[in-house]
Design a protein around this motif. Structure first.
Motif, short mmCIF file in Angstrom:
data_model
loop_
_atom_site.label_atom_id
_atom_site.label_comp_id
_atom_site.label_asym_id
_atom_site.label_seq_id
_atom_site.Cartn_x
_atom_site.Cartn_y
_atom_site.Cartn_z
N THR A 234 0.86 -1.18 0.00
CA THR A 234 0.00 0.00 0.00
C THR A 234 0.90 1.24 0.00
OG1 THR A 234 -0.08 -0.07 2.41
CG2 THR A 234 -1.88 -1.17 1.23
N PRO A 235 0.35 2.41 -0.34
CA PRO A 235 1.19 3.61 -0.41
C PRO A 235 1.95 3.92 0.88
CG PRO A 235 -0.92 4.04 -1.43
CD PRO A 235 -1.02 2.68 -0.78
N ASP A 236 1.40 3.55 2.02
CA ASP A 236 2.09 3.84 3.28
C ASP A 236 3.26 2.89 3.54
OD1 ASP A 236 0.12 1.80 3.62
OD2 ASP A 236 0.23 2.05 5.79
N PRO B 74 5.07 11.96 -3.61
CA PRO B 74 3.88 11.25 -3.15
C PRO B 74 3.62 9.96 -3.95
CG PRO B 74 3.43 13.59 -3.38
CD PRO B 74 4.79 13.34 -3.98
N VAL B 75 3.21 8.93 -3.22
CA VAL B 75 2.83 7.64 -3.81
C VAL B 75 1.36 7.44 -3.50
CG1 VAL B 75 3.21 5.14 -3.77
CG2 VAL B 75 5.15 6.69 -3.44
N THR B 76 0.58 7.13 -4.53
CA THR B 76 -0.85 6.93 -4.35
C THR B 76 -1.27 5.58 -4.91
OG1 THR B 76 -1.34 8.09 -6.42
CG2 THR B 76 -1.40 9.39 -4.39
N ASP B 77 -2.42 5.12 -4.46
CA ASP B 77 -3.00 3.88 -4.94
C ASP B 77 -3.86 4.20 -6.15
OD1 ASP B 77 -4.46 1.54 -5.40
OD2 ASP B 77 -4.61 1.08 -3.27
N ASN B 78 -3.50 3.63 -7.30
CA ASN B 78 -4.24 3.88 -8.53
C ASN B 78 -5.30 2.81 -8.78
OD1 ASN B 78 -4.32 5.80 -10.75
ND2 ASN B 78 -3.84 4.04 -12.05
N LEU C 20 0.50 1.07 -7.46
CA LEU C 20 0.91 2.28 -6.77
C LEU C 20 1.64 3.16 -7.77
CD1 LEU C 20 2.35 0.65 -3.52
CD2 LEU C 20 -0.01 1.37 -4.00
N THR D 206 3.62 7.16 -8.52
CA THR D 206 4.18 8.38 -7.98
C THR D 206 3.66 9.57 -8.77
OG1 THR D 206 6.12 8.47 -9.45
CG2 THR D 206 6.34 7.20 -7.38
#
Length: 165
Positions: free
Chosen positions: A74-76, A92-96, A101, A103
């Motif tokens: 997960t992004p965290d 930042p890394v996000t869940d697509n 994941l 950036t």
């Protein structure tokens, strides 16, 4: 649509095919992805480089991004930094969705890319304590500042998981 294509590339495991030169309208670029030997969750970051070479006339303002697929991540659990103006800056890394994941797009220090020239974006990427073990599929993408996809390259590296104490 671009993210859907990336998901399909990662899912199909076509890292070798994705590393070939890519075309976006009249642009022809070569994207190269450099990865460390391995990643171990909870340990120091590994260096990731994205080198983009333009082969056609004209110039573009370059941006690069990374996509990571590691089942259960997960992004965290993923930290990414880019080298910008002699500093390491958090990206930042996000869940697509679908376990992918991504950036934010990052500009190299000199973002103008012209025929016959290359630009490299240096990243540090770490899988944090608690990240699952497995194979991380990583895709580097090159874009114009306007968001047009120029090309991509892919690779895969083992990630050693580490229990959270």
């Amino acid at each position: 649509m671009t993210r859907l294509t990336m998901v399909l590339l990662l899912t199909a495991g076509v890292a070798v095919a994705a590393a070939s030169p890519a075309y976006a309208q009249d642009e022809q670029v070569r994207v190269q992805l450099g990865l460390p030997g391995k990643f171990t969750a909870g340990e120091k970051a590994g260096g990731v480089t994205v080198k983009v070479t333009k082969r056609t006339e004209g110039c573009v303002s370059l941006r690069t991004a990374l996509a990571i697929r590691l089942p259960g991540a997960t992004p965290d659990l993923v930290a990414v930094q880019a080298r910008i103006d002699d500093d390491w800056v958090n990206v930042p890394v996000t869940d697509n969705g679908g376990g992918l994941l991504v950036t934010d797009r990052t500009a190299p220090e000199d973002d103008e890319l012209c025929k016959g020239k290359s630009r490299t974006t240096r990243y540090r990427m770490a899988f944090l304590a608690g990240a699952p073990a497995g194979t991380a599929n990583i895709v580097a993408e090159a874009y114009t500042a306007g968001g047009e996809l120029l090309g991509r390259a892919a690779g895969a590296k083992k990630v050693g998981g580490r229990l959270v104490l």
